[in-house]
Design an enzyme around this catalytic site. Structure first.
Site, short mmCIF file in Angstrom:
data_model
loop_
_atom_site.label_atom_id
_atom_site.label_comp_id
_atom_site.label_asym_id
_atom_site.label_seq_id
_atom_site.Cartn_x
_atom_site.Cartn_y
_atom_site.Cartn_z
N GLY A 60 1.54 -38.37 53.02
CA GLY A 60 2.06 -38.95 51.78
C GLY A 60 1.59 -38.19 50.55
O GLY A 60 2.38 -37.94 49.62
N ASP B 48 0.14 -29.33 54.89
CA ASP B 48 1.41 -30.02 55.13
C ASP B 48 2.39 -29.92 53.96
O ASP B 48 3.52 -30.40 54.05
CB ASP B 48 1.17 -31.52 55.37
CG ASP B 48 0.38 -31.80 56.63
OD1 ASP B 48 0.36 -30.95 57.53
OD2 ASP B 48 -0.21 -32.90 56.71
N LYS C 127 6.21 -37.27 56.87
CA LYS C 127 6.42 -36.48 58.08
C LYS C 127 5.77 -37.19 59.26
O LYS C 127 4.81 -37.95 59.11
CB LYS C 127 5.85 -35.06 57.96
CG LYS C 127 4.32 -34.92 57.75
CD LYS C 127 3.48 -34.99 59.03
CE LYS C 127 2.00 -34.87 58.76
NZ LYS C 127 1.14 -35.41 59.82
N GLY D 208 -2.50 -42.20 56.27
CA GLY D 208 -1.89 -42.74 57.48
C GLY D 208 -1.46 -41.68 58.47
O GLY D 208 -0.85 -41.99 59.49
N GLY D 209 -1.73 -40.40 58.18
CA GLY D 209 -1.26 -39.35 59.08
C GLY D 209 0.21 -39.03 58.87
O GLY D 209 0.86 -38.43 59.72
P1 ATP Z 1 -2.21 -35.83 56.21
O1 ATP Z 1 -1.32 -36.43 57.27
O2 ATP Z 1 -1.55 -34.76 55.37
O3 ATP Z 1 -3.56 -35.44 56.67
P2 ATP Z 1 -2.53 -38.51 55.28
O4 ATP Z 1 -1.13 -39.00 55.29
O5 ATP Z 1 -3.41 -38.94 56.40
O6 ATP Z 1 -2.51 -36.95 55.14
P3 ATP Z 1 -2.64 -39.01 52.46
O7 ATP Z 1 -1.80 -40.24 52.31
O8 ATP Z 1 -2.05 -37.74 52.05
O9 ATP Z 1 -3.21 -38.92 53.94
O10 ATP Z 1 -3.99 -39.30 51.66
C1 ATP Z 1 -5.23 -38.70 51.94
C2 ATP Z 1 -6.17 -38.99 50.77
O11 ATP Z 1 -5.72 -38.23 49.63
C3 ATP Z 1 -6.15 -40.45 50.33
O12 ATP Z 1 -7.21 -41.14 50.89
C4 ATP Z 1 -6.25 -40.39 48.81
O13 ATP Z 1 -7.54 -40.72 48.35
C5 ATP Z 1 -5.99 -38.94 48.41
N1 ATP Z 1 -4.79 -38.76 47.53
C6 ATP Z 1 -4.73 -37.98 46.45
N2 ATP Z 1 -3.50 -38.01 45.89
C7 ATP Z 1 -2.75 -38.83 46.63
C8 ATP Z 1 -1.40 -39.25 46.56
N3 ATP Z 1 -0.58 -38.84 45.59
N4 ATP Z 1 -0.97 -40.09 47.51
C9 ATP Z 1 -1.81 -40.49 48.51
N5 ATP Z 1 -3.10 -40.15 48.59
C10 ATP Z 1 -3.58 -39.31 47.68
#
Ligand code: ATP
Length: 302
Positions: free
Chosen positions: A106, A141, A11, A102-103
């Site tokens: 994922g 999310d 997203k 990465g925001g």
């Molecule tokens: P959001 O935008 O929802 O705040 P994000 O994109 O910044 O999230 P994610 O990629 O969801 O961050 O990952 C956040 C942390 O969650 C990672 O540092 C990782 O250690 C942990 N994590 C646990 N399960 C997963 C997964 N299946 N994929 C990615 N990260 C995961």
């Protein structure tokens, strides 16, 4: 059935209005999510016990995603199994393409994919409203990752409603080599804006722009209250946004809590040419994706 694959999208936040920290530790949000064509695939197979494996693209660090029981997919499986009073079983494999930390939500995408995939594998036929409620328990999310498309998010982002979006939007996505922690960016927001209003900035202009499919109006209306704290923590993001806009993007913005930056383009060709320019300028990973796309969905039987 012995196995299946569910695909779930990244997203971006076209609008992210953040209000003052609530007493329950969350920030109220008014956000407009868009699911874009950058996906993780989650494959599940019948198995007597529970295993989880992850395949990462070469540009991600090998330890980017936890596998020792701490993955959000383990939690999604526990929650769905407990909801139905059954054992957690299955052999799960995640093929990641969405930048980690990465925001781009994922982890939330993988959690949504796990709910959809395990519901099928275990043949438990969870009603949609129950799946959405379980998703909200896993993270703010996750309900949007089930829904996809373009949607207004309120509450802490977990209350999602589809909104009219007549556009096909093209984005260039530039992940950073090192992620940013979402809680850290929110804490920095609190430090930078101690007098943030209780009610987040509304998304009216942006909702009009996407309903009208007006790219320049969308460029003008993109809004992210977490951009200032993310750029303050990572000043190079400000330079990247300027570089993308100088290279012809209609607008560049930090995605959610960052550090991924996304650039709005006028067409698929424009996105391809901007991606080539940013790669040529030395950014090791530059992706192009369109939105809106579907939420977590079945793509094949394994
Ligand atoms: P959001 O935008 O929802 O705040 P994000 O994109 O910044 O999230 P994610 O990629 O969801 O961050 O990952 C956040 C942390 O969650 C990672 O540092 C990782 O250690 C942990 N994590 C646990 N399960 C997963 C997964 N299946 N994929 C990615 N990260 C995961």
């Amino acid at each position: 059935m012995s196995g299946l694959t569910v695909r779930a999208p990244a997203k971006i936040n076209l609008h992210l209005g953040v209000g003052a920290l609530r007493e329950d530790g969350f920030h109220p949000l008014v956000t407009v999510y868009q699911a874009i064509g950058l996906y993780d695939d989650l494959t599940v197979r019948e198995a007597p016990g529970w295993t989880l494996g992850v395949d990462l693209p070469g540009w991600m660090p090998a330890d980017a995603v936890p596998t020792g029981g701490e993955n959000i997919v383990d939690k999604a499986a526990d929650l769905l199994a407990a909801h139905h009073g059954i054992e957690r079983t299955g052999e799960v494999h995640i093929a990641k393409a969405i930048p980690v930390a990465g925001g781009m939500a994922g982890g939330s995408a993988d959690a949504a994919a796990a709910l959809v995939a395990l519901d099928r594998l275990w043949e438990v036929r969870t009603p949609d409203e129950d799946l959405l409620a379980l998703a909200a328990q896993l993270g703010s999310d996750v309900p949007f990752a089930l829904l996809g498309g373009t949607a207004l998010g309120t509450g802490r982002g977990e209350l999602v409603d589809p909104v009219p979006d007549r556009g096909t939007w093209w984005w260039v996505v530039v992940p950073a080599e090192v992620g940013l922690s979402t809680p850290e960016v929110y804490r920095h927001f609190d430090r930078m804006f101690p007098d943030a209003p209780a009610d987040p900035v509304p998304a009216d202009a942006l909702l009009r722009a996407i309903a009208d499919a007006d790219a320049w109006a969308l460029a003008d209306a993109l809004h992210n209250d977490l951009e200032a704290p993310a750029v303050d923590l990572r000043p190079e993001l400000g330079a990247l946004i300027e570089a993308g806009e100088s290279a012809g993007a209609l607008r560049g913005i930090v995605s959610g809590s960052g550090p991924t930056c996304v650039f709005l383009c006028g067409s698929a060709d424009h996105a391809r040419s901007l991606a080539a320019d940013l790669s040529g300028a030395g950014h090791p990973v530059v992706l192009a994706a369109n939105g809106p796309v579907a939420g977590a969905h079945l793509v094949s039987y394994a």
